[in-house]
Design a protein around this motif. Structure first.
Motif, PDB file in Angstrom:
ATOM      1  N   ASN A  83      34.037  43.499  48.059  1.00  0.00           N
ATOM      2  CA  ASN A  83      35.059  42.491  48.343  1.00  0.00           C
ATOM      3  C   ASN A  83      35.197  41.492  47.202  1.00  0.00           C
ATOM      4  N   ARG A  84      36.360  40.846  47.181  1.00  0.00           N
ATOM      5  CA  ARG A  84      36.638  39.780  46.224  1.00  0.00           C
ATOM      6  C   ARG A  84      35.973  38.469  46.625  1.00  0.00           C
ATOM      7  N   ASN A  85      36.016  38.135  47.909  1.00  0.00           N
ATOM      8  CA  ASN A  85      35.681  36.782  48.333  1.00  0.00           C
ATOM      9  C   ASN A  85      34.463  36.642  49.230  1.00  0.00           C
ATOM     10  N   TRP A  86      33.947  37.732  49.787  1.00  0.00           N
ATOM     11  CA  TRP A  86      32.780  37.611  50.649  1.00  0.00           C
ATOM     12  C   TRP A  86      32.030  38.928  50.704  1.00  0.00           C
ATOM     13  N   HIS A  87      30.846  38.887  51.228  1.00  0.00           N
ATOM     14  CA  HIS A  87      29.941  40.032  51.213  1.00  0.00           C
ATOM     15  C   HIS A  87      30.489  41.200  52.039  1.00  0.00           C
ATOM     16  N   PRO A  88      30.293  42.429  51.522  1.00  0.00           N
ATOM     17  CA  PRO A  88      29.616  42.800  50.273  1.00  0.00           C
ATOM     18  C   PRO A  88      30.486  42.467  49.053  1.00  0.00           C
ATOM     19  N   MET A  89      29.970  41.620  48.170  1.00  0.00           N
ATOM     20  CA  MET A  89      30.716  41.220  46.979  1.00  0.00           C
ATOM     21  C   MET A  89      30.795  42.390  46.004  1.00  0.00           C
ATOM     22  N   VAL A  90      31.919  42.486  45.312  1.00  0.00           N
ATOM     23  CA  VAL A  90      32.139  43.638  44.442  1.00  0.00           C
ATOM     24  C   VAL A  90      31.111  43.707  43.318  1.00  0.00           C
ATOM     25  N   GLU A  91      30.639  42.555  42.839  1.00  0.00           N
ATOM     26  CA  GLU A  91      29.617  42.585  41.785  1.00  0.00           C
ATOM     27  C   GLU A  91      28.350  43.286  42.274  1.00  0.00           C
ATOM     28  N   ASP A  92      27.943  42.982  43.516  1.00  0.00           N
ATOM     29  CA  ASP A  92      26.749  43.602  44.075  1.00  0.00           C
ATOM     30  C   ASP A  92      26.964  45.095  44.295  1.00  0.00           C
ATOM     31  N   THR A  93      28.156  45.437  44.780  1.00  0.00           N
ATOM     32  CA  THR A  93      28.453  46.851  45.017  1.00  0.00           C
ATOM     33  C   THR A  93      28.455  47.642  43.722  1.00  0.00           C
ATOM     34  N   LEU A  94      29.042  47.058  42.670  1.00  0.00           N
ATOM     35  CA  LEU A  94      29.088  47.773  41.398  1.00  0.00           C
ATOM     36  C   LEU A  94      27.686  47.956  40.822  1.00  0.00           C
ATOM     37  N   ALA A  95      26.820  46.965  41.011  1.00  0.00           N
ATOM     38  CA  ALA A  95      25.437  47.113  40.560  1.00  0.00           C
ATOM     39  C   ALA A  95      24.745  48.251  41.303  1.00  0.00           C
ATOM     40  N   ARG A  96      25.008  48.350  42.601  1.00  0.00           N
ATOM     41  CA  ARG A  96      24.419  49.451  43.375  1.00  0.00           C
ATOM     42  C   ARG A  96      24.963  50.795  42.912  1.00  0.00           C
ATOM     43  N   MET A  97      26.261  50.843  42.592  1.00  0.00           N
ATOM     44  CA  MET A  97      26.838  52.086  42.073  1.00  0.00           C
ATOM     45  C   MET A  97      26.157  52.496  40.768  1.00  0.00           C
ATOM     46  N   ALA A  98      25.916  51.511  39.904  1.00  0.00           N
ATOM     47  CA  ALA A  98      25.228  51.816  38.646  1.00  0.00           C
ATOM     48  C   ALA A  98      23.813  52.316  38.908  1.00  0.00           C
ATOM     49  N   CYS A 119      47.825  42.499  43.187  1.00  0.00           N
ATOM     50  CA  CYS A 119      47.508  43.556  42.230  1.00  0.00           C
ATOM     51  C   CYS A 119      46.693  43.043  41.048  1.00  0.00           C
ATOM     52  N   ARG A 120      47.274  42.127  40.267  1.00  0.00           N
ATOM     53  CA  ARG A 120      46.605  41.691  39.039  1.00  0.00           C
ATOM     54  C   ARG A 120      45.221  41.099  39.310  1.00  0.00           C
ATOM     55  N   GLN A 121      45.068  40.389  40.411  1.00  0.00           N
ATOM     56  CA  GLN A 121      43.767  39.777  40.678  1.00  0.00           C
ATOM     57  C   GLN A 121      42.695  40.836  40.944  1.00  0.00           C
ATOM     58  N   TYR A 122      43.097  42.000  41.445  1.00  0.00           N
ATOM     59  CA  TYR A 122      42.128  43.084  41.593  1.00  0.00           C
ATOM     60  C   TYR A 122      41.669  43.593  40.222  1.00  0.00           C
ATOM     61  N   ASP A 123      42.563  43.578  39.237  1.00  0.00           N
ATOM     62  CA  ASP A 123      42.125  43.888  37.868  1.00  0.00           C
ATOM     63  C   ASP A 123      41.060  42.895  37.413  1.00  0.00           C
ATOM     64  N   GLU A 124      41.275  41.625  37.728  1.00  0.00           N
ATOM     65  CA  GLU A 124      40.308  40.604  37.338  1.00  0.00           C
ATOM     66  C   GLU A 124      38.989  40.774  38.094  1.00  0.00           C
ATOM     67  N   ASP A 125      39.070  41.209  39.367  1.00  0.00           N
ATOM     68  CA  ASP A 125      37.846  41.503  40.111  1.00  0.00           C
ATOM     69  C   ASP A 125      37.038  42.590  39.401  1.00  0.00           C
ATOM     70  N   ILE A 126      37.757  43.612  38.922  1.00  0.00           N
ATOM     71  CA  ILE A 126      37.094  44.711  38.215  1.00  0.00           C
ATOM     72  C   ILE A 126      36.457  44.199  36.929  1.00  0.00           C
ATOM     73  N   GLU A 127      37.190  43.403  36.167  1.00  0.00           N
ATOM     74  CA  GLU A 127      36.658  42.854  34.924  1.00  0.00           C
ATOM     75  C   GLU A 127      35.409  42.008  35.188  1.00  0.00           C
ATOM     76  N   ARG A 128      35.489  41.150  36.203  1.00  0.00           N
ATOM     77  CA  ARG A 128      34.369  40.254  36.521  1.00  0.00           C
ATOM     78  C   ARG A 128      33.136  41.047  36.948  1.00  0.00           C
ATOM     79  N   ALA A 129      33.350  42.051  37.793  1.00  0.00           N
ATOM     80  CA  ALA A 129      32.220  42.841  38.278  1.00  0.00           C
ATOM     81  C   ALA A 129      31.583  43.639  37.154  1.00  0.00           C
ATOM     82  N   ARG A 130      32.382  44.211  36.271  1.00  0.00           N
ATOM     83  CA  ARG A 130      31.822  44.989  35.166  1.00  0.00           C
ATOM     84  C   ARG A 130      31.055  44.083  34.198  1.00  0.00           C
ATOM     85  N   ALA A 131      31.584  42.881  33.985  1.00  0.00           N
ATOM     86  CA  ALA A 131      30.884  41.943  33.110  1.00  0.00           C
ATOM     87  C   ALA A 131      29.548  41.538  33.714  1.00  0.00           C
ATOM     88  N   ALA A 132      29.501  41.367  35.034  1.00  0.00           N
ATOM     89  CA  ALA A 132      28.262  40.978  35.696  1.00  0.00           C
ATOM     90  C   ALA A 132      27.208  42.078  35.606  1.00  0.00           C
TER      91      ALA A 132
END
Length: 344
Positions: A83-98, A119-132
């Motif tokens: 998720n963008r705004n609450w758990h499971p947060m996308v940063e945590d999910t992407l870490a688990r995927m890795a 739409c565009r904010q989901y791109d930013e979610d992806i950028e933020r999660a990958r950076a994390a």
């Protein structure tokens, strides 16, 4: 196209217990100038439902249906939920995927439309999660917008027919989440002239009405949350009900075509406030269900996946742009759906 080894289901998020509500709302509205009294009002909406948003449960149910559809069609992709705004947060999910060894994944954002928030904010979610996550972050490819996909349109059209079954004469009214006029003007690439979000909503409404066999309809807006000084897309659904009552309309069927699931903004703004308003005006009221609980929605997601894993053709019912397919959050066109403050 290459190989993919997972699907990330990326959504908005919502609280799942009362103490989550305020921090969730502060996450959603951070930096947007939303007055505290508006947060108090929306917090009351959530607390009226026990402090639990339906959205996470609806997403989990749709994910299960999508997993079953993937299996039926012989596509071996595990589905992860972030998720963008609450758990499971996308940063945590992407870490688990890795951690699980995922190197390349498709991303399904739970929004059918263009625009910044949709739409565009989901791109930013992806950028933020990958950076994390850092260097080991999987490559992510976001699926396209689907507002005019025949399965999306068909599910809503059947929902309209079902809602109208017990009514006589009625007016069909489509709703979507309002946004500031400046944000709508900035939706889509500058070369397109703006207004991609509102035009896509209008086109989806036209397609659903046509499929449902309804000759005429209205498109209105709901869920405004910004400061009163900022102009937003109008008319609001409650104001429009006043207008229809003044014209002697006996009943309305409201179709929340801007939403994919019956989450809190649907069950409060429509099932609660709009229904009560219609009752005050002596109007019949019925609300069409959102499509996430329809088996066709899971099949729609799989069709979007197949465009990447099997070179399947993109099924669309209009010539309107349906972009949004991005790699690692790179925008689909320069300045596409950039917030107005950034363009300046």
């Amino acid at each position: 196209m290459g190989e993919f080894d997972a699907l990330l289901w990326l959504s908005f998020g919502g609280p799942e217990k009362p103490e989550d509500v305020r921090p969730f709302l502060e996450n959603v509205t951070r930096g947007r100038g939303v007055p505290p009294e508006r947060l108090d009002e929306v917090e009351h909406h959530y607390q009226s439902f026990g402090g639990v948003s339906p959205i996470n449960a609806l997403n989990r149910s749709a994910i299960q249906a999508t997993e079953a559809s993937l299996e039926r069609q012989g596509i071996d992709l595990p589905v992860y939920f972030g998720n963008r705004n609450w758990h499971p947060m996308v940063e945590d999910t992407l870490a688990r995927m890795a951690d699980d060894g995922v190197r390349r994944a498709l991303v399904f954002p739970t929004s059918a439309y263009g625009g910044y928030s949709a739409c565009r904010q989901y791109d930013e979610d992806i950028e933020r999660a990958r950076a994390a996550v850092g260097e080991r972050a999987p490559e992510l490819v976001k699926l396209r917008q689907f507002f005019d996909h025949p399965l999306f349109v068909g599910a809503f059209a059947d929902a309209v027919r079902s809602a109208a079954a017990d009514l006589g004469e009625y007016r069909l009214v489509f709703t979507a989440h309002s946004v500031p006029l400046a944000a709508d003007a900035a939706s889509g690439p500058p070369s397109e002239g703006g207004g991609r979000y509102s035009r896509q909503v209008a086109e989806a409404a036209r397609l659903v009405a046509g499929e449902a066999g309804v000759a005429d309809h209205d498109v209105v807006w709901q869920s405004r949350s910004g400061p009163p000084s900022v102009p937003w897309l109008e008319p609001d659904i409650l104001d429009h009900l006043d207008v229809l009552a003044g014209k002697g309309v006996p009943a309305v069927v409201v179709c929340p075509v801007g939403f994919v699931s019956d989450h809190l903004e649907v069950v409060w703004d429509l099932d609660t406030e709009a229904r009560e308003k219609a009752a005050e005006l002596g109007m019949g009221f019925a609300r069409a269900a959102c499509p996430s609980g329809d088996v066709r929605f899971a099949d729609l997601v799989v069709e979007l996946v197949r465009e990447h894993v099997a070179d399947a053709p993109a099924r669309k019912l209009s010539d309107f742009p349906a972009a949004g397919c991005t790699v690692n959050g790179a925008p689909c066109a320069p300045l596409c759906c950039e917030p107005q403050r950034r363009r300046g």
